[in-house]
Design an enzyme around this catalytic site. Structure first.
Site, PDB file in Angstrom:
ATOM      1  N   GLY A 101       0.822  -1.222   0.000  1.00 29.31           N
ATOM      2  CA  GLY A 101       0.000   0.000   0.000  1.00 29.31           C
ATOM      3  C   GLY A 101       0.846   1.257   0.000  1.00 29.31           C
ATOM      4  N   ASP A 137       1.012  -8.201  -5.778  1.00 29.34           N
ATOM      5  CA  ASP A 137      -0.412  -7.919  -5.553  1.00 29.34           C
ATOM      6  C   ASP A 137      -0.869  -8.711  -4.335  1.00 29.34           C
ATOM      7  N   LEU A 159      -0.304  -2.198   4.764  1.00 29.98           N
ATOM      8  CA  LEU A 159      -1.284  -1.107   4.610  1.00 29.98           C
ATOM      9  C   LEU A 159      -2.203  -1.315   3.415  1.00 29.98           C
ATOM     10  N   ALA A 185      -5.045  -2.196   0.997  1.00 32.09           N
ATOM     11  CA  ALA A 185      -6.438  -2.594   1.207  1.00 32.09           C
ATOM     12  C   ALA A 185      -7.336  -1.910   0.197  1.00 32.09           C
ATOM     13  N   GLN A 186      -8.486  -2.521  -0.065  1.00 28.97           N
ATOM     14  CA  GLN A 186      -9.593  -1.802  -0.677  1.00 28.97           C
ATOM     15  C   GLN A 186     -10.162  -1.058   0.520  1.00 28.97           C
ATOM     16  N   SER A 187      -9.859   0.231   0.629  1.00 27.47           N
ATOM     17  CA  SER A 187     -10.058   0.933   1.903  1.00 27.47           C
ATOM     18  C   SER A 187     -11.340   1.772   1.963  1.00 27.47           C
ATOM     19  N   THR A 229      -8.578  -1.135  12.013  1.00 30.82           N
ATOM     20  CA  THR A 229      -9.397   0.074  11.851  1.00 30.82           C
ATOM     21  C   THR A 229     -10.477   0.225  12.920  1.00 30.82           C
ATOM     22  N   GLU A 233     -13.314   0.947  12.250  1.00 33.52           N
ATOM     23  CA  GLU A 233     -14.548   0.380  11.676  1.00 33.52           C
ATOM     24  C   GLU A 233     -14.889  -0.962  12.328  1.00 33.52           C
ATOM     25  N   LYS A 260     -11.776  -6.723   7.548  1.00 34.15           N
ATOM     26  CA  LYS A 260     -10.708  -6.247   8.434  1.00 34.15           C
ATOM     27  C   LYS A 260     -10.713  -6.992   9.773  1.00 34.15           C
ATOM     28  N   ARG A 279      -5.268  12.683   1.063  1.00 31.25           N
ATOM     29  CA  ARG A 279      -6.405  11.774   1.225  1.00 31.25           C
ATOM     30  C   ARG A 279      -7.105  11.545  -0.114  1.00 31.25           C
TER      31      ARG A 279
HETATM   32  P1  NAP Z   1      -5.494   4.224   0.542  1.00 32.07           P
HETATM   33  O1  NAP Z   1      -4.994   5.616   0.331  1.00 32.07           O
HETATM   34  O2  NAP Z   1      -6.755   3.805  -0.069  1.00 32.07           O
HETATM   35  O3  NAP Z   1      -4.321   3.223   0.023  1.00 32.07           O
HETATM   36  C1  NAP Z   1      -4.558   1.858  -0.134  1.00 32.07           C
HETATM   37  C2  NAP Z   1      -3.318   1.225  -0.746  1.00 32.07           C
HETATM   38  O4  NAP Z   1      -3.574  -0.184  -0.936  1.00 32.07           O
HETATM   39  C3  NAP Z   1      -2.936   1.790  -2.122  1.00 32.07           C
HETATM   40  O5  NAP Z   1      -1.532   1.866  -2.199  1.00 32.07           O
HETATM   41  C4  NAP Z   1      -3.452   0.721  -3.067  1.00 32.07           C
HETATM   42  O6  NAP Z   1      -2.774   0.657  -4.291  1.00 32.07           O
HETATM   43  C5  NAP Z   1      -3.147  -0.529  -2.243  1.00 32.07           C
HETATM   44  N1  NAP Z   1      -3.854  -1.719  -2.731  1.00 32.07           N
HETATM   45  C6  NAP Z   1      -5.183  -1.903  -2.843  1.00 32.07           C
HETATM   46  N2  NAP Z   1      -5.448  -3.122  -3.338  1.00 32.07           N
HETATM   47  C7  NAP Z   1      -4.249  -3.724  -3.543  1.00 32.07           C
HETATM   48  C8  NAP Z   1      -3.841  -4.977  -4.058  1.00 32.07           C
HETATM   49  N3  NAP Z   1      -4.735  -5.897  -4.469  1.00 32.07           N
HETATM   50  N4  NAP Z   1      -2.523  -5.266  -4.120  1.00 32.07           N
HETATM   51  C9  NAP Z   1      -1.600  -4.361  -3.747  1.00 32.07           C
HETATM   52  N5  NAP Z   1      -1.915  -3.142  -3.259  1.00 32.07           N
HETATM   53  C10 NAP Z   1      -3.221  -2.827  -3.171  1.00 32.07           C
HETATM   54  O7  NAP Z   1      -5.592   3.906   2.098  1.00 32.07           O
HETATM   55  P2  NAP Z   1      -4.938   4.668   3.358  1.00 32.07           P
HETATM   56  O8  NAP Z   1      -5.879   5.715   3.811  1.00 32.07           O
HETATM   57  O9  NAP Z   1      -3.529   5.005   3.068  1.00 32.07           O
HETATM   58  O10 NAP Z   1      -5.016   3.512   4.464  1.00 32.07           O
HETATM   59  C11 NAP Z   1      -3.962   2.576   4.629  1.00 32.07           C
HETATM   60  C12 NAP Z   1      -4.472   1.352   5.360  1.00 32.07           C
HETATM   61  O11 NAP Z   1      -4.974   1.721   6.628  1.00 32.07           O
HETATM   62  C13 NAP Z   1      -5.619   0.613   4.667  1.00 32.07           C
HETATM   63  O12 NAP Z   1      -5.457  -0.762   4.943  1.00 32.07           O
HETATM   64  C14 NAP Z   1      -6.866   1.127   5.362  1.00 32.07           C
HETATM   65  O13 NAP Z   1      -7.890   0.169   5.279  1.00 32.07           O
HETATM   66  C15 NAP Z   1      -6.336   1.305   6.765  1.00 32.07           C
HETATM   67  N6  NAP Z   1      -6.982   2.336   7.571  1.00 32.07           N
HETATM   68  C16 NAP Z   1      -7.074   3.610   7.098  1.00 32.07           C
HETATM   69  C17 NAP Z   1      -7.636   4.597   7.902  1.00 32.07           C
HETATM   70  C18 NAP Z   1      -7.747   6.031   7.413  1.00 32.07           C
HETATM   71  O14 NAP Z   1      -8.507   6.778   8.035  1.00 32.07           O
HETATM   72  N7  NAP Z   1      -6.991   6.434   6.387  1.00 32.07           N
HETATM   73  C19 NAP Z   1      -8.080   4.274   9.199  1.00 32.07           C
HETATM   74  C20 NAP Z   1      -7.962   2.967   9.645  1.00 32.07           C
HETATM   75  C21 NAP Z   1      -7.391   2.007   8.832  1.00 32.07           C
HETATM   76  P3  NAP Z   1      -3.247   1.546  -5.579  1.00 32.07           P
HETATM   77  O15 NAP Z   1      -2.668   2.917  -5.353  1.00 32.07           O
HETATM   78  O16 NAP Z   1      -2.639   0.808  -6.709  1.00 32.07           O
HETATM   79  O17 NAP Z   1      -4.741   1.541  -5.566  1.00 32.07           O
HETATM   80  N1  GDD Z   2     -17.291   9.075   1.598  1.00 31.74           N
HETATM   81  C1  GDD Z   2     -18.360   9.813   1.954  1.00 31.74           C
HETATM   82  N2  GDD Z   2     -18.954  10.624   1.031  1.00 31.74           N
HETATM   83  N3  GDD Z   2     -18.821   9.729   3.226  1.00 31.74           N
HETATM   84  C2  GDD Z   2     -19.872  10.519   3.568  1.00 31.74           C
HETATM   85  C3  GDD Z   2     -20.497  11.372   2.663  1.00 31.74           C
HETATM   86  C4  GDD Z   2     -20.023  11.426   1.325  1.00 31.74           C
HETATM   87  O1  GDD Z   2     -20.533  12.138   0.481  1.00 31.74           O
HETATM   88  N4  GDD Z   2     -21.488  12.031   3.316  1.00 31.74           N
HETATM   89  C5  GDD Z   2     -21.493  11.607   4.574  1.00 31.74           C
HETATM   90  N5  GDD Z   2     -20.520  10.674   4.740  1.00 31.74           N
HETATM   91  C6  GDD Z   2     -20.248   9.943   5.994  1.00 31.74           C
HETATM   92  C7  GDD Z   2     -20.161   8.432   5.813  1.00 31.74           C
HETATM   93  O2  GDD Z   2     -21.481   7.854   5.781  1.00 31.74           O
HETATM   94  C8  GDD Z   2     -19.376   8.049   7.068  1.00 31.74           C
HETATM   95  O3  GDD Z   2     -20.272   7.912   8.164  1.00 31.74           O
HETATM   96  C9  GDD Z   2     -18.476   9.260   7.294  1.00 31.74           C
HETATM   97  O4  GDD Z   2     -18.982  10.323   6.477  1.00 31.74           O
HETATM   98  C10 GDD Z   2     -17.013   9.031   6.946  1.00 31.74           C
HETATM   99  O5  GDD Z   2     -16.942   8.447   5.661  1.00 31.74           O
HETATM  100  P1  GDD Z   2     -15.530   8.270   4.878  1.00 31.74           P
HETATM  101  O6  GDD Z   2     -14.774   9.531   4.843  1.00 31.74           O
HETATM  102  O7  GDD Z   2     -15.826   7.588   3.583  1.00 31.74           O
HETATM  103  O8  GDD Z   2     -14.682   7.319   5.850  1.00 31.74           O
HETATM  104  P2  GDD Z   2     -15.074   6.022   6.672  1.00 31.74           P
HETATM  105  O9  GDD Z   2     -15.143   6.425   8.109  1.00 31.74           O
HETATM  106  O10 GDD Z   2     -16.238   5.314   6.113  1.00 31.74           O
HETATM  107  O11 GDD Z   2     -13.797   5.087   6.428  1.00 31.74           O
HETATM  108  C11 GDD Z   2     -12.467   5.606   6.575  1.00 31.74           C
HETATM  109  O12 GDD Z   2     -12.053   5.492   7.924  1.00 31.74           O
HETATM  110  C12 GDD Z   2     -11.964   4.155   8.419  1.00 31.74           C
HETATM  111  C13 GDD Z   2     -11.514   4.237   9.879  1.00 31.74           C
HETATM  112  O13 GDD Z   2     -12.614   4.510  10.692  1.00 31.74           O
HETATM  113  C14 GDD Z   2     -11.577   4.815   5.633  1.00 31.74           C
HETATM  114  O14 GDD Z   2     -10.303   5.413   5.595  1.00 31.74           O
HETATM  115  C15 GDD Z   2     -11.417   3.367   6.095  1.00 31.74           C
HETATM  116  O15 GDD Z   2     -10.411   2.720   5.306  1.00 31.74           O
HETATM  117  C16 GDD Z   2     -10.964   3.378   7.566  1.00 31.74           C
HETATM  118  O16 GDD Z   2     -10.833   2.057   8.045  1.00 31.74           O
END
Ligand code: NAP
Ligand code: GDD
Length: 373
Positions: free
Chosen positions: A10, A60, A82, A84-86, A129, A131, A157, A188
């Site tokens: 990731g 992959d 890291l 993930a389909q996030s 996470t 989540e 997850k 982001r």
């Molecule tokens: P992100 O920006 O969506 O990045 C996801 C990464 O995973 C990208 O590099 C993507 O590659 C790669 N990936 C997806 N499918 C893959 C596959 N099949 N093989 C290899 N690589 C693959 O996510 P992030 O926000 O940096 O988050 C990093 C990690 O933390 C994730 O696991 C997410 O679920 C977790 N997490 C995030 C948050 C948050 O708030 N950001 C909170 C809690 C947990 P491509 O660029 O090629 O798509």
């Molecule tokens: N994406 C999105 N778009 N979310 C919306 C919208 C919109 O237009 N309007 C309201 N929301 C609400 C969603 O329903 C959710 O309750 C909240 O905003 C946050 O949505 P996201 O920003 O898409 O993040 P997430 O909390 O669902 O997931 C992210 O955080 C997780 C950790 O708690 C991702 O980064 C996950 O990968 C990560 O695990």
């Protein structure tokens, strides 16, 4: 002294890019996994390519063989998983792919380490996470709060979390989860709610967009700054024993509050009126007189398209353990500062995109008129 070698899955993502910078600054040799795509999209790490200690490899998460071969070649001392389909909403549309990458993918990484007999020398960080708490059973949430996953993403997850714990107990491996609450930044992805809002606020303030459509405005999140959170991933692997940690700021805000503040930083004061699907954010003042025409307009509306079949609406983390045992400061960047950083970045991005587009249009016109060859 043996060299620190990190393998990041990731690496092209938001966290992967910040973690790479952090580990390089600590003298690590950093290896990252990239996947092939028809358009080479590596914007977040472009500035690191060519750095002597930074190496990229094709693999992959769905391809065990590629992971086994790569772990054998790189011989990492630390793996940060890291990849993930996030996107939670996307996991409802692509649940099987999400399970393969986010659940079985973790198992593939663990088995790649065992197959290469590195289980006693390679530590593993798993990107778990908040989540997992899903339909929350307690507020705020800590390491002892029961899990109740509430989306295909969270269920996948959950498997990742438990298989990491299982390998720790079964094979005495140093593998741990960081249970990270939402963390955002100017890097982001543009479909997560915070970035969608900051980009829209910047576009509306610069006359490039009419209205922002959002889903659940009442949803509550504990939002931190991604740059601060990658330090914690590293600290978790430097701890004297393998344990799981909640990483959060301990402060909660709604999507509506985030929107209100982002528009304020973009020079637009909103007033929210109405309820549920009929709620709107109306512009009541502007800081730039060029935008006077926005006053009275409904700039934020609610759309059913952004509602989820099941939504997690009350995430609020308790970072006490990370603070005490890792010495991490959860309040390095405040909510207000985070929103300001993101809006400032996006105001500049929208302006720069406009200049680039104008130059392209002018060039096309000059070429057509034969003014440039
Ligand atoms: P992100 O920006 O969506 O990045 C996801 C990464 O995973 C990208 O590099 C993507 O590659 C790669 N990936 C997806 N499918 C893959 C596959 N099949 N093989 C290899 N690589 C693959 O996510 P992030 O926000 O940096 O988050 C990093 C990690 O933390 C994730 O696991 C997410 O679920 C977790 N997490 C995030 C948050 C948050 O708030 N950001 C909170 C809690 C947990 P491509 O660029 O090629 O798509
Ligand atoms: N994406 C999105 N778009 N979310 C919306 C919208 C919109 O237009 N309007 C309201 N929301 C609400 C969603 O329903 C959710 O309750 C909240 O905003 C946050 O949505 P996201 O920003 O898409 O993040 P997430 O909390 O669902 O997931 C992210 O955080 C997780 C950790 O708690 C991702 O980064 C996950 O990968 C990560 O695990």
């Amino acid at each position: 002294m043996s060299k620190n070698i990190a393998l990041i899955t990731g690496v092209t993502g938001q966290d992967g890019s910040y973690l790479s910078e952090f580990l390089l600054s600590k003298g690590y040799e950093v290896h990252g996994i990239i996947r092939r795509s028809s358009v080479d999209y590596r914007e977040r790490i472009a500035h690191l390519e060519g750095t002597p200690n930074f190496h990229l490899h094709y693999a992959d998460m769905g391809d065990s063989m590629s992971l086994v071969k790569l772990v054998g070649k790189v011989q990492p001392t630390e793996i940060y998983n890291l990849a993930a389909q996030s996107h939670v909403q996307v996991s409802f549309d692509a649940p099987e792919f999400t399970a393969d990458v986010d659940a079985v993918g973790v198992l593939r990484v663990l088995e790649a380490v065992r197959t290469n007999h590195l289980e006693k020398t390679c530590k593993i960080y798993q990107a778990s996470t908040s989540e997992l708490y899903g339909k929350v059973e307690e507020v705020p949430q800590n390491e002892k709060t029961p899990f109740h996953p509430y989306s295909p993403y969270a269920v996948a997850k959950l498997y990742g979390f438990w298989i990491i714990k299982e390998y720790r107990e079964a094979y005495d491996m140093f593998c741990c989860s960081g249970i990270l609450f939402n963390h955002e930044s100017e890097r982001r992805g543009e479909t997560f709610v915070t970035r969608k809002i900051t980009l829209a606020a910047a576009r509306i303030a610069q006359g490039k967009q009419q209205c922002l459509y959002l889903g659940n405005l009442d949803s509550l999140r504990d939002w931190g700054y991604a740059k601060d959170y990658v330090e914690c991933m590293w600290l978790i692997l430097q701890h004297d024993k393998p344990e799981d940690f909640v990483i959060a700021t301990g402060v909660q805000h709604s999507v509506r509050e985030f929107t209100d503040l982002a528009f304020k930083y973009a020079g637009i004061t909103l007033e929210f009126k109405g309820e549920g699907m009929n709620e709107v954010g109306v512009c009541v003042a502007v800081s730039n007189p060029d935008n006077n025409a926005l006053i009275g307009k409904e700039l934020v509306k609610v759309s059913e398209d952004f509602y989820r079949p099941t939504d997690v609406v009350n995430l609020w983390g308790d970072p006490a353990k990370a603070k005490k045992e890792l010495g991490w400061n959860p309040q390095t960047t405040s909510f207000e500062e985070l929103v300001r950083i993101m809006v400032t970045h996006d105001m500049q991005k929208v302006a720069a995109d406009h200049v680039a587009a104008t130059m392209r249009t002018n060039l096309a016109e000059y070429l057509e008129k034969g003014l440039v060859k």
